[in-house]
Design a protein around this motif. Sequence first.
Motif, mmCIF file in Angstrom:
data_model
loop_
_atom_site.group_PDB
_atom_site.id
_atom_site.type_symbol
_atom_site.label_atom_id
_atom_site.label_comp_id
_atom_site.label_asym_id
_atom_site.label_seq_id
_atom_site.Cartn_x
_atom_site.Cartn_y
_atom_site.Cartn_z
ATOM 1 N N LEU A 1 31.902 42.981 55.589
ATOM 2 C CA LEU A 1 33.347 42.824 55.759
ATOM 3 C C LEU A 1 33.657 41.708 56.751
ATOM 4 N N ALA A 2 32.893 41.620 57.817
ATOM 5 C CA ALA A 2 33.093 40.530 58.784
ATOM 6 C C ALA A 2 32.925 39.183 58.103
ATOM 7 N N ASN A 3 31.923 39.068 57.241
ATOM 8 C CA ASN A 3 31.716 37.819 56.502
ATOM 9 C C ASN A 3 32.864 37.538 55.541
ATOM 10 N N GLU A 4 33.426 38.585 54.924
ATOM 11 C CA GLU A 4 34.572 38.389 54.029
ATOM 12 C C GLU A 4 35.777 37.852 54.788
ATOM 13 N N ILE A 5 35.995 38.353 55.986
ATOM 14 C CA ILE A 5 37.126 37.886 56.798
ATOM 15 C C ILE A 5 36.931 36.417 57.156
ATOM 16 N N VAL A 6 35.746 36.067 57.622
ATOM 17 C CA VAL A 6 35.460 34.673 57.993
ATOM 18 C C VAL A 6 35.578 33.765 56.771
ATOM 19 N N ALA A 7 35.056 34.220 55.639
ATOM 20 C CA ALA A 7 35.139 33.412 54.410
ATOM 21 C C ALA A 7 36.584 33.186 53.995
ATOM 22 N N ALA A 8 37.428 34.194 54.147
ATOM 23 C CA ALA A 8 38.841 34.043 53.794
ATOM 24 C C ALA A 8 39.512 33.001 54.693
ATOM 25 N N TRP A 9 39.176 33.012 55.983
ATOM 26 C CA TRP A 9 39.762 32.014 56.891
ATOM 27 C C TRP A 9 39.258 30.606 56.580
ATOM 28 N N TYR A 10 37.993 30.480 56.235
ATOM 29 C CA TYR A 10 37.452 29.148 55.950
ATOM 30 C C TYR A 10 37.928 28.613 54.603
ATOM 31 N N SER A 11 38.051 29.477 53.609
ATOM 32 C CA SER A 11 38.473 29.005 52.283
ATOM 33 C C SER A 11 39.987 28.960 52.141
ATOM 34 N N GLY A 12 40.681 29.855 52.849
ATOM 35 C CA GLY A 12 42.129 29.950 52.710
ATOM 36 C C GLY A 12 42.557 30.755 51.500
ATOM 37 N N VAL A 13 41.600 31.334 50.784
ATOM 38 C CA VAL A 13 41.878 32.071 49.544
ATOM 39 C C VAL A 13 41.989 33.562 49.849
ATOM 40 N N SER A 14 42.863 34.233 49.142
ATOM 41 C CA SER A 14 43.066 35.667 49.310
ATOM 42 C C SER A 14 41.773 36.438 49.071
ATOM 43 N N PRO A 15 41.479 37.446 49.911
ATOM 44 C CA PRO A 15 40.285 38.258 49.703
ATOM 45 C C PRO A 15 40.444 39.271 48.563
ATOM 46 N N ASP A 16 41.635 39.369 48.004
ATOM 47 C CA ASP A 16 41.896 40.300 46.903
ATOM 48 C C ASP A 16 41.385 39.677 45.602
ATOM 49 N N PRO A 17 40.368 40.284 44.971
ATOM 50 C CA PRO A 17 39.817 39.690 43.746
ATOM 51 C C PRO A 17 40.801 39.712 42.573
ATOM 52 N N ASP A 18 41.839 40.539 42.656
ATOM 53 C CA ASP A 18 42.840 40.592 41.595
ATOM 54 C C ASP A 18 43.971 39.595 41.807
ATOM 55 N N SER A 19 43.854 38.779 42.840
ATOM 56 C CA SER A 19 44.912 37.825 43.177
ATOM 57 C C SER A 19 44.369 36.405 43.102
ATOM 58 N N ASN A 20 45.202 35.506 42.689
ATOM 59 C CA ASN A 20 44.844 34.088 42.685
ATOM 60 C C ASN A 20 45.556 33.344 43.811
ATOM 61 N N ASP A 21 46.041 34.078 44.800
ATOM 62 C CA ASP A 21 46.824 33.478 45.871
ATOM 63 C C ASP A 21 45.963 32.624 46.793
ATOM 64 N N VAL A 22 46.517 31.498 47.174
ATOM 65 C CA VAL A 22 45.940 30.677 48.226
ATOM 66 C C VAL A 22 46.822 30.925 49.441
ATOM 67 N N LEU A 23 46.238 31.522 50.473
ATOM 68 C CA LEU A 23 47.014 31.888 51.659
ATOM 69 C C LEU A 23 47.311 30.679 52.534
ATOM 70 N N THR A 24 46.398 29.737 52.545
ATOM 71 C CA THR A 24 46.608 28.480 53.246
ATOM 72 C C THR A 24 45.687 27.444 52.627
ATOM 73 N N TYR A 25 46.118 26.225 52.642
ATOM 74 C CA TYR A 25 45.270 25.157 52.109
ATOM 75 C C TYR A 25 44.921 24.188 53.240
ATOM 76 N N THR A 26 45.925 23.563 53.795
ATOM 77 C CA THR A 26 45.655 22.553 54.821
ATOM 78 C C THR A 26 45.185 23.168 56.133
ATOM 79 N N ASP A 27 45.495 24.449 56.373
ATOM 80 C CA ASP A 27 45.064 25.094 57.612
ATOM 81 C C ASP A 27 43.792 25.907 57.450
ATOM 82 N N ALA A 28 43.149 25.834 56.288
ATOM 83 C CA ALA A 28 41.867 26.529 56.108
ATOM 84 C C ALA A 28 40.846 25.926 57.076
ATOM 85 N N LEU A 29 40.004 26.768 57.638
ATOM 86 C CA LEU A 29 39.056 26.304 58.653
ATOM 87 C C LEU A 29 37.991 25.355 58.110
#
Length: 147
Positions: A92-120
């Motif tokens: 789960l810790a890795n999923e959180i870090v991956a979400a911050w680095y990619s900017g993509v929603s951790p929900d597999p049923d969603s295609n949302d990009v939570l951030t693009y330019t601010d992704a780590l």
Amino acid sequence: MSRATRSRPFSPTRRHLLVGGSAAALAAFAQWPGAASAAELDPEGFLALSERLTRKDDLSADIAASMLEAFRATGRVEDLSALLNGSDNQDLANEIVAAWYSGVSPDPDSNDVLTYTDALMWQAMSFTKPMGYCGGAMGYWAEPPAG
């Protein structure tokens, strides 16, 4: 011959009251039985957890709120609360870090990009920039970067 025992009603002593009061205070101090529940996990707590995991202290509170909602949609809030309180859940810790680095929603049923330019990932890849993001004045790419 056996002696008949007479049952007396319970009468608390000072010792009973002191032990009971101490136990109640200790339980309240330790937040027993659970240190945190899903209802207690708020965006500020998730932001603090994210900053600890990514080792970044300038993460966006707005993105953290969106990311927490995406994790809520996956049903992982109890796991997040446990992680916030010190449990060891490396996946789960890795999923959180991956979400911050990619900017993509951790929900597999969603295609949302939570951030693009601010992704780590853009901070990690200092040699490039987000596509479609201006890097400077016209012709800035003709000269090597400073420093």
